[in-house]
Design a protein around this motif. Sequence first.
Motif, PDB file in Angstrom:
ATOM      1  N   ILE A 145       0.847  -1.201   0.000  1.00 47.12           N
ATOM      2  CA  ILE A 145       0.000   0.000   0.000  1.00 47.12           C
ATOM      3  C   ILE A 145       0.878   1.245   0.000  1.00 47.12           C
ATOM      4  CG2 ILE A 145      -1.797   1.235   1.268  1.00 47.12           C
ATOM      5  CD1 ILE A 145      -2.717  -1.469   2.252  1.00 47.12           C
ATOM      6  N   GLY A 146       2.026   1.162   0.649  1.00 43.78           N
ATOM      7  CA  GLY A 146       2.959   2.283   0.649  1.00 43.78           C
ATOM      8  C   GLY A 146       3.344   2.691  -0.760  1.00 43.78           C
ATOM      9  N   VAL A 147       3.623   1.713  -1.607  1.00 45.06           N
ATOM     10  CA  VAL A 147       4.019   2.016  -2.984  1.00 45.06           C
ATOM     11  C   VAL A 147       2.844   2.678  -3.723  1.00 45.06           C
ATOM     12  CG1 VAL A 147       4.885   1.079  -5.153  1.00 45.06           C
ATOM     13  CG2 VAL A 147       5.668   0.121  -3.005  1.00 45.06           C
ATOM     14  N   GLU A 148       1.645   2.167  -3.455  1.00 45.97           N
ATOM     15  CA  GLU A 148       0.453   2.749  -4.084  1.00 45.97           C
ATOM     16  C   GLU A 148       0.296   4.204  -3.655  1.00 45.97           C
ATOM     17  OE1 GLU A 148      -2.715  -0.004  -3.399  1.00 45.97           O
ATOM     18  OE2 GLU A 148      -4.120   1.198  -4.586  1.00 45.97           O
ATOM     19  N   LEU A 149       0.519   4.435  -2.373  1.00 50.85           N
ATOM     20  CA  LEU A 149       0.405   5.795  -1.841  1.00 50.85           C
ATOM     21  C   LEU A 149       1.446   6.708  -2.482  1.00 50.85           C
ATOM     22  CD1 LEU A 149      -0.920   7.667   0.298  1.00 50.85           C
ATOM     23  CD2 LEU A 149       0.791   6.885   1.925  1.00 50.85           C
ATOM     24  N   ALA A 150       2.671   6.209  -2.609  1.00 51.03           N
ATOM     25  CA  ALA A 150       3.740   7.014  -3.209  1.00 51.03           C
ATOM     26  C   ALA A 150       3.362   7.418  -4.627  1.00 51.03           C
ATOM     27  CB  ALA A 150       5.046   6.239  -3.214  1.00 51.03           C
ATOM     28  N   GLU A 151       2.794   6.481  -5.364  1.00 47.19           N
ATOM     29  CA  GLU A 151       2.415   6.772  -6.741  1.00 47.19           C
ATOM     30  C   GLU A 151       1.284   7.807  -6.766  1.00 47.19           C
ATOM     31  OE1 GLU A 151       1.209   3.385  -9.017  1.00 47.19           O
ATOM     32  OE2 GLU A 151       1.342   4.492 -10.890  1.00 47.19           O
ATOM     33  N   GLU A 152       0.340   7.655  -5.859  1.00 47.81           N
ATOM     34  CA  GLU A 152      -0.813   8.562  -5.819  1.00 47.81           C
ATOM     35  C   GLU A 152      -0.374   9.997  -5.522  1.00 47.81           C
ATOM     36  OE1 GLU A 152      -4.110   7.388  -6.308  1.00 47.81           O
ATOM     37  OE2 GLU A 152      -4.489   9.536  -6.477  1.00 47.81           O
ATOM     38  N   ILE A 153       0.578  10.168  -4.612  1.00 50.19           N
ATOM     39  CA  ILE A 153       0.961  11.531  -4.221  1.00 50.19           C
ATOM     40  C   ILE A 153       2.181  12.030  -4.996  1.00 50.19           C
ATOM     41  CG2 ILE A 153      -0.003  11.378  -1.895  1.00 50.19           C
ATOM     42  CD1 ILE A 153       2.837  10.869  -0.865  1.00 50.19           C
ATOM     43  N   GLY A 154       2.726  11.226  -5.897  1.00 50.70           N
ATOM     44  CA  GLY A 154       3.911  11.651  -6.647  1.00 50.70           C
ATOM     45  C   GLY A 154       5.103  11.876  -5.735  1.00 50.70           C
ATOM     46  N   GLY A 155       5.334  10.909  -4.872  1.00 53.60           N
ATOM     47  CA  GLY A 155       6.417  11.067  -3.900  1.00 53.60           C
ATOM     48  C   GLY A 155       7.570  10.112  -4.158  1.00 53.60           C
TER      49      GLY A 155
END
Lengths: 270, 490
Positions: free
Chosen positions: B99-109
């Motif tokens: 989920i962390g990777v998904e979050l990173a992609e979502e926020i462009g981080g």
Amino acid sequence: MIVLSPLKKFQFPVIAECISPDIFKGKSLAEIAKLEVWEGNKQRTLGDLFKIEEDKAETPDIVINGDASEVRFVGKAMKSGEIVINGVIGMHLGEKMAGGKITVNGDAGGWAGAEMKGGLIEIHGNAGDYLASPYRGSSAGMRGGTIIVDGNVGSDSGVYMRGGVIKIRGSAKQFLGFRMVDGTIYVQKECGTRVGACMTGGKIVVGGFLEEVMPTFTIDSIKPKVKIDDAESANGPFYVFLGDLAEEGRGKLFVSKPANPHLSSYEKFL
Amino acid sequence: MVVVKSVTCPICGSLCDDIELTIENNEVVKVKNGCALCESKFLGYKGEHRIKTPLIRKDGKLMPVSLDEAIHKAAEILANANYPILYGWSSTSCEAQRIGVELAEEIGGVIDNTAVVCHGPSILSVQEVGIPTCTLGQIRHRADLIIYWGCDPWSAHPRHLERYTAFTEGRFEKSDWKGYIQKVKAAAGKKKIESAVRRGVVKRPKAQPMLQHELVNAPPPTLMKEGRKLIVVDARKSMTAEMADYFIQVEPNKDYEVMQAIRALIRDQELDVDKVGGVPVEYLEEVADAMVNCNFGVIFFGMGLTQTAGKFRNIEVAISLIRDLNKRTKFVIMPMRGHFNVTGANVVFTWQSGYPYGVDFSLGYPRYNPGETTCMDILLRGESDATLVIAADPGATFPRRAVEHMAKTPLIVIDPHMNATAMLGDVVIPSAFVGIESEGTAYRMDHVPLPLKKVVDPPKGLLSDEEILRRILEEVRAIKAKKMREAEAA
Ligand code: SF4
């Protein structure tokens, strides 16, 4: 000639692959201002971040004035034309460059001239780590062209080099010319250890102090001078080492004799 | 009272999965099979530093708030950031990492795990030359030459020797435990004599302080014996070194030269020097012989190799050495991963994005260039404008300048404990202990995935890392959708 000046001090990385003479050519100021760049995770236009002016002078094609230390990929894959940067420039300057000239009147970030194929990069300040080196997992080092650095360079420079010339007027950190195959690197001053580790061909010339030669290099001879390129040669005398034996390599490492009296123990093998 | 068997220990990369726990009144009361580290974690995890409720910094002070408020605040910070970093991930489950990777992609981080400060260099070198490796089971049954280079498993991975290498009874290789006991006895005898000397019972001339080159003893004849042999190479004499058949003390930061020299010796090349890294070349020749003559050899390496001068080049040369050795015999290599699921973090990041750590999603697609897209470098250059830290404590381990920048920008911390990073945090969300209070999956250092068990219930109101991240992700999506609607309306 197009003059770019940053409108502010950038905090986030600015990815500006479009700053290249090949891309600017034939475009009006308005068109140039609309070119895409990234600032952090936001997409912007060149005009959002830089003041863009036109100057009557023909050359250089592009001038960047001011602090561009966060501006990356300038001159990416350029084939012709000239860029002058008056200030500090960020990483990946002239990546995959094939021709033309880039002059930096200041320092350059890491990976300058990465995977370069041709052309000339002159850095009048210092260069960061990985000068002319490929990215992770790639063995596509510099293939041609010339890089001249007036100051010092960081570590892992000229890695996997396959051709071309790098001249460093200052000093270099460790792993210079690591896994080098061909080409020439000249460091005028001090050089970090592990120079030429795993090299199989090519030539590295160290004009200054070198703490230690890799144990897997064997001494071959002493030469009075060595040719760097058509325009320049370095005066020695130099100890000539061959290596890296661990790779059964035939690379040549020239180390200044006067600057390294502690290497005289090798003379007994001559 | 219930006894739970085959529990996986969520501490070090050995990930022992034979732990037996006795549970009484929702508490662990007895630990069987585990080492001291394991016992202290299972018995002591409920310590006083546990965070009990979500906190938000208001007027400079961390104040208790509801979970919803903390999650909304965290999501708001991340959704509005221009260059956020998500760091940690080594001590949580693969499910949370995903989920962390998904979050990173979502926020462009930029998402990065603690490999960047331990075994990141190992991965870099693997990308340059590949890696010949195997599972620990294979080593246990077949390896007859075990080399620990720049690591001290006796202290950091206490059951590694006993479960997987020198002291385990394999199907084809016997345990070297008896030999070790003899050595311990001999050492005890030597100590007795020494203390007698000190007390003046026996007279002996005063010893001169030893020089570096005298510290390296000649290889013992047992190096050529049949059966298991243990060699330790390190800059200092560690606990593991005491047990070894042969200990080579290399001058600090000279591992690269030593390995490269062994490579040349294996190719029967003559060297122009007498000593490499303080070790006489003739000793290295014997070590090279032992390597070539073994049936199945393995090198385990630790941070003594990855975090000293040369860093990933040290590992690259080690892997090249293994490659050379495989022309003559069978040899493998394996990093001694520290945190229990740092391997998992690399695996999950790789199957999600293509890269093992330091993945930058700011351009909308994954980009990877350690030195540029790694968390520590970004902090040192002061580029980020928000940080989320989960299951790690960079506040205690990063250089001061990096921590200062992290503290200056909004900082979200997800952790069961009030650690140094949490104290600097602006939003602190307590979580359940994975492997004790919540389940999941972790990867052992040899890339074998193992299940983590939930053996007790978490304190009331605490969610697992996975659930917390999922809720933050949902909230981020809601905020972004709202912004989009507003922009369209305008
Ligand atoms: S060796 Fe590591 S995994 Fe095994 S019990 Fe000890 S701390 Fe846990």
